[in-house]
Write an enzyme that holds these catalytic residues in place. Structure first.
Site, PDB file in Angstrom:
ATOM      1  N   LEU A 181       0.830  -1.212   0.000  1.00  0.00           N
ATOM      2  CA  LEU A 181       0.000   0.000   0.000  1.00  0.00           C
ATOM      3  C   LEU A 181       0.857   1.253   0.000  1.00  0.00           C
ATOM      4  CD1 LEU A 181       0.061   1.398   3.056  1.00  0.00           C
ATOM      5  CD2 LEU A 181      -1.455  -0.482   3.594  1.00  0.00           C
ATOM      6  N   ARG A 182       0.291   2.320  -0.577  1.00  0.00           N
ATOM      7  CA  ARG A 182       0.954   3.624  -0.552  1.00  0.00           C
ATOM      8  C   ARG A 182       0.245   4.507   0.452  1.00  0.00           C
ATOM      9  NH1 ARG A 182      -0.387   4.949  -6.612  1.00  0.00           N
ATOM     10  NH2 ARG A 182      -2.195   3.784  -5.876  1.00  0.00           N
ATOM     11  N   LYS A 235       9.186  -7.843  -2.057  1.00  0.00           N
ATOM     12  CA  LYS A 235       8.907  -6.526  -1.468  1.00  0.00           C
ATOM     13  C   LYS A 235      10.121  -5.595  -1.579  1.00  0.00           C
ATOM     14  CE  LYS A 235       7.164  -3.221   0.978  1.00  0.00           C
ATOM     15  NZ  LYS A 235       6.164  -2.325   0.427  1.00  0.00           N
ATOM     16  N   ASN A 239      10.415  -2.081  -3.933  1.00  0.00           N
ATOM     17  CA  ASN A 239      10.671  -0.733  -3.401  1.00  0.00           C
ATOM     18  C   ASN A 239      11.999  -0.169  -3.897  1.00  0.00           C
ATOM     19  OD1 ASN A 239       8.276  -0.478  -2.113  1.00  0.00           O
ATOM     20  ND2 ASN A 239       9.083  -0.437  -0.035  1.00  0.00           N
ATOM     21  N   LEU A 281       7.758   9.127 -12.523  1.00  0.00           N
ATOM     22  CA  LEU A 281       8.640   9.952 -13.358  1.00  0.00           C
ATOM     23  C   LEU A 281       8.467  11.437 -13.017  1.00  0.00           C
ATOM     24  CD1 LEU A 281       8.538   8.312 -16.928  1.00  0.00           C
ATOM     25  CD2 LEU A 281      10.327   8.150 -15.190  1.00  0.00           C
ATOM     26  N   GLY A 284      11.681  15.638  -8.152  1.00  0.00           N
ATOM     27  CA  GLY A 284      11.376  16.390  -6.942  1.00  0.00           C
ATOM     28  C   GLY A 284      12.586  16.511  -6.041  1.00  0.00           C
ATOM     29  N   CYS A 291       9.537   4.000   3.846  1.00  0.00           N
ATOM     30  CA  CYS A 291       9.839   2.755   3.124  1.00  0.00           C
ATOM     31  C   CYS A 291      11.028   2.841   2.171  1.00  0.00           C
ATOM     32  CB  CYS A 291       8.599   2.306   2.356  1.00  0.00           C
ATOM     33  SG  CYS A 291       7.271   1.797   3.456  1.00  0.00           S
ATOM     34  N   LYS A 294      14.672   3.257   3.664  1.00  0.00           N
ATOM     35  CA  LYS A 294      15.093   2.134   4.518  1.00  0.00           C
ATOM     36  C   LYS A 294      15.144   0.824   3.753  1.00  0.00           C
ATOM     37  CE  LYS A 294      11.029   0.365   6.931  1.00  0.00           C
ATOM     38  NZ  LYS A 294      10.930  -0.970   6.358  1.00  0.00           N
TER      39      LYS A 294
HETATM   40  P1  NAD Z   1       4.255   2.292  12.279  1.00  0.00           P
HETATM   41  O1  NAD Z   1       5.416   2.775  13.049  1.00  0.00           O
HETATM   42  O2  NAD Z   1       3.255   3.265  11.784  1.00  0.00           O
HETATM   43  O3  NAD Z   1       3.444   1.204  13.132  1.00  0.00           O
HETATM   44  C1  NAD Z   1       4.041   0.218  13.896  1.00  0.00           C
HETATM   45  C2  NAD Z   1       3.178   0.000  15.122  1.00  0.00           C
HETATM   46  O4  NAD Z   1       3.643  -1.160  15.804  1.00  0.00           O
HETATM   47  C3  NAD Z   1       3.234   1.133  16.132  1.00  0.00           C
HETATM   48  O5  NAD Z   1       1.925   1.600  16.400  1.00  0.00           O
HETATM   49  C4  NAD Z   1       3.873   0.502  17.375  1.00  0.00           C
HETATM   50  O6  NAD Z   1       3.366   1.029  18.593  1.00  0.00           O
HETATM   51  C5  NAD Z   1       3.474  -0.937  17.187  1.00  0.00           C
HETATM   52  N1  NAD Z   1       4.282  -1.908  17.929  1.00  0.00           N
HETATM   53  C6  NAD Z   1       5.622  -1.943  18.096  1.00  0.00           C
HETATM   54  N2  NAD Z   1       5.971  -3.022  18.828  1.00  0.00           N
HETATM   55  C7  NAD Z   1       4.840  -3.682  19.126  1.00  0.00           C
HETATM   56  C8  NAD Z   1       4.537  -4.890  19.851  1.00  0.00           C
HETATM   57  N3  NAD Z   1       5.493  -5.603  20.410  1.00  0.00           N
HETATM   58  N4  NAD Z   1       3.256  -5.274  19.962  1.00  0.00           N
HETATM   59  C9  NAD Z   1       2.278  -4.538  19.401  1.00  0.00           C
HETATM   60  N5  NAD Z   1       2.492  -3.400  18.707  1.00  0.00           N
HETATM   61  C10 NAD Z   1       3.752  -2.984  18.564  1.00  0.00           C
HETATM   62  O7  NAD Z   1       4.871   1.453  11.058  1.00  0.00           O
HETATM   63  P2  NAD Z   1       4.220   1.233   9.611  1.00  0.00           P
HETATM   64  O8  NAD Z   1       4.496   2.406   8.750  1.00  0.00           O
HETATM   65  O9  NAD Z   1       2.826   0.766   9.777  1.00  0.00           O
HETATM   66  O10 NAD Z   1       5.136   0.058   9.068  1.00  0.00           O
HETATM   67  C11 NAD Z   1       5.033  -1.245   9.594  1.00  0.00           C
HETATM   68  C12 NAD Z   1       5.780  -2.191   8.681  1.00  0.00           C
HETATM   69  O11 NAD Z   1       5.134  -2.217   7.394  1.00  0.00           O
HETATM   70  C13 NAD Z   1       7.217  -1.803   8.392  1.00  0.00           C
HETATM   71  O12 NAD Z   1       7.989  -2.962   8.258  1.00  0.00           O
HETATM   72  C14 NAD Z   1       7.138  -1.096   7.061  1.00  0.00           C
HETATM   73  O13 NAD Z   1       8.339  -1.167   6.338  1.00  0.00           O
HETATM   74  C15 NAD Z   1       6.060  -1.879   6.368  1.00  0.00           C
HETATM   75  N6  NAD Z   1       5.339  -1.143   5.343  1.00  0.00           N
HETATM   76  C16 NAD Z   1       5.002   0.148   5.534  1.00  0.00           C
HETATM   77  C17 NAD Z   1       4.287   0.830   4.565  1.00  0.00           C
HETATM   78  C18 NAD Z   1       3.908   2.272   4.754  1.00  0.00           C
HETATM   79  O14 NAD Z   1       3.535   2.908   3.790  1.00  0.00           O
HETATM   80  N7  NAD Z   1       3.978   2.811   5.957  1.00  0.00           N
HETATM   81  C19 NAD Z   1       3.907   0.177   3.385  1.00  0.00           C
HETATM   82  C20 NAD Z   1       4.249  -1.156   3.225  1.00  0.00           C
HETATM   83  C21 NAD Z   1       4.962  -1.806   4.201  1.00  0.00           C
END
Ligand code: NAD
Length: 507
Positions: A181-182, A235, A239, A281, A284, A291, A294
């Site tokens: 998701l974006r 994944k 990215n 494309l 910016g 994402c 990292k």
């Molecule tokens: P985020 O920081 O918004 O959310 C993570 C949540 O996990 C937080 O609310 C935190 O309090 C909680 N957490 C941490 N430890 C915990 C535990 N032990 N038990 C319960 N909750 C716990 O992170 P995110 O942006 O949602 O990203 C999560 C994962 O998804 C990452 O690996 C990221 O790379 C991946 N991802 C993110 C996106 C994006 O657009 N944000 C898209 C695809 C994949």
């Protein structure tokens, strides 16, 4: 049905599922650990497509907000989706993670995997969840990584549970189900994904996941069934590829600036080639967000661990560092040009003591996420040059305040621009695109704009009397040496034709 038969039926993607899954009605409980951007959207959307979902998070404040119907993140359509599914009793929130694990049949892990200083993914949050699962497992669980995790993590989870915690291997299966998701379009992306990727070597886990996603699969969503490590790699490879594409067009833009070409026309023409596609494309101020930086660093790190260089992704990361400096570099050059001083001799002092309005703080439009936002680099660089910052963003100011508590946050773009010596546009919010630039000019001390997202036609800005620059459209900002001092009245300026696209289609 055995796994090999299922796999044969699926044939990597576009075929429809066999009737067993199409008609299956899941009575299993889905638990999502981590209720952040991915966990909350996934939980709400999985409930929307018919699952019973428990969203758990260690952050009690977040859960309390959700209990009160307040979204802890800004995401279009999320609030309505959460409300509807809470009312339908398909979605509940809890900070009792142990109980949520014990109650769930399918445990999605959606905690953060942030970047370590060496570029590797920090898996400590994943490890903490695995420990909690080990402590609370008493019936068969399907353990699904939705977090982005390095290749080999699924295998590591299995080893941890069996070897470190002595959990019977029949009590769990491991699945990789990466999320694509974006932010800003997350609900739409989850409900209408380009593809589903499910990596597992367990029949029962595969069946469980197919039941969870039954609505999407029967609706025609393409899917890829594979093993855990391939799913994990998909994944990162996706990215990192997008990072390369962004850095590529950014470098094309810089070359356009050096050669008086127009990057928008170049990108448009490139995108008409179906092998290239128009997506990603837009040049910016460099890529940001939680994402791309990292995950690109992580794949380079994974490659290095396997004694392989990953030259293209490393180059994209290097180019991104340079790109993030462009808005300030361009602002300095623009200001010097306005002051008609020598660019080479005077770079540092030109901005000292000036007031700059930074419009847009989120790493992209339609989100409040500021993680690795290019605006952070811009503000840091400006502060180092002694600039007074006024900032505005429609929704991300609360998050940016935690990084920069001491800059001035304003209630509108116009307030931020009031008495400013320059404006830098950092995020392509619709609200920023729709600014009345004539009104903006009236409140500014000096009409100067660096449009780091190319959201405003340079022609419009020039006609209004702004000195301006952009990313890859500098030529249009000073076309045919018509760069004239800002304070020359508008009626004395020559009208410059804006770029027109002329395309002949024979399809
Ligand atoms: P985020 O920081 O918004 O959310 C993570 C949540 O996990 C937080 O609310 C935190 O309090 C909680 N957490 C941490 N430890 C915990 C535990 N032990 N038990 C319960 N909750 C716990 O992170 P995110 O942006 O949602 O990203 C999560 C994962 O998804 C990452 O690996 C990221 O790379 C991946 N991802 C993110 C996106 C994006 O657009 N944000 C898209 C695809 C994949």
């Amino acid at each position: 049905m055995c796994l090999s038969t299922v796999r044969k039926n699926f044939i990597l993607g576009l075929l429809l599922l066999p009737p067993l899954f199409v008609n299956a009605q899941s009575d299993k409980v889905v638990t999502i650990i981590g209720t952040g951007y991915v966990g909350l959207v996934s939980g709400a959307c999985l409930a929307e497509i018919g699952n019973s979902v428990i969203c758990a998070d260690v952050d009690s404040k977040k859960i309390e907000l959700l209990h009160n119907g307040i979204m802890p993140i800004y995401e279009l359509g999320l609030s309505e989706l959460v409300e509807r599914n809470v009312d339908a009793q398909r979605l509940i929130f809890t900070d009792n993670v142990a109980e949520a694990i014990a109650s769930g049949d399918i445990i999605f892990i959606a905690v953060g995997t942030p970047m370590r200083a060496d570029g590797s993914a920090n898996l400590s949050y994943i490890d903490a969840v695995i420990r909690m699962i080990a402590e609370n497992i008493s019936s068969y669980k399907v353990i699904v990584t939705k977090s982005t995790v390095p290749v080999g993590t699924g295998r590591g989870i299995r080893a941890q549970l069996e070897n470190d915690y002595g959990i019977d291997s029949n009590l769990f299966s491991v699945v990789s189900n990466p999320e694509f998701l974006r932010e800003g379009l997350a609900v739409n992306d989850f409900l209408y994904p380009d593809r589903l990727v499910i990596g597992t070597d367990s029949d029962s886990a595969l069946i469980a996941l197919c039941e969870v996603y039954e609505t999407l699969i029967t609706g025609g969503t393409p899917y890829v069934l594979t093993d855990v490590q391939t799913a994990e790699m998909i994944k990162y490879a996706s990215n990192a590829f997008l990072s390369v594409k962004i850095s590529y067009i950014n470098e094309v833009a810089n070359l356009c600036d050096a050669t008086d070409a127009d990057v928008k026309t170049v990108a448009y023409a490139m995108g008409l080639d179906h092998r290239i596609s128009p997506a990603f494309l837009n040049p910016g101020p460099g890529f940001g967000g939680s994402c791309f930086p990292k995950d690109s660093q992580a794949i380079v790190h994974i490659a290095a661990k396997n004694n392989l260089p990953f030259h293209t992704v490393q180059a994209a990361l290097d180019a991104n560092v340079i790109q993030q400096g462009k808005p300030v570099e361009k602002l300095q050059a623009l200001m010097l040009r306005e002051m008609q001083e020598d660019l080479m001799e005077k770079t540092a002092p030109v901005l000292a003591g000036k007031t700059v309005a930074v419009l847009g703080l989120a790493f992209k439009a339609n989100t409040d996420d500021v993680r690795y936002s290019p605006s952070i680099t811009t503000i840091n660089l400006l502060q180092n040059l002694g600039v007074i910052i006024k900032a505005y963003d429609p929704v991300a100011m609360g998050n940016m305040r935690m990084i920069f508590p001491d800059i001035t946050y304003c209630s509108s773009a116009y307030q931020a621009a009031t008495d400013a010596d320059a404006v830098v546009i950092m995020t392509d919010w619709d609200e920023i695109k729709q600014i009345d630039f004539a009104r903006l000019k009236k409140v500014m001390r000096c009409p100067m704009i660096v449009d780091a997202r190319n959201v405003v036609n340079p022609e419009t800005l020039k006609q209004l009397g702004f000195a301006c620059d952009s990313i890859g459209q500098s030529y249009l900002c000073k076309k045919r040496n018509e760069y004239v001092h800002t304070f020359v009245p508008i009626h004395l300026r020559k009208r410059v034709q804006s770029t027109k696209f002329s395309v002949k289609r024979d399809r």
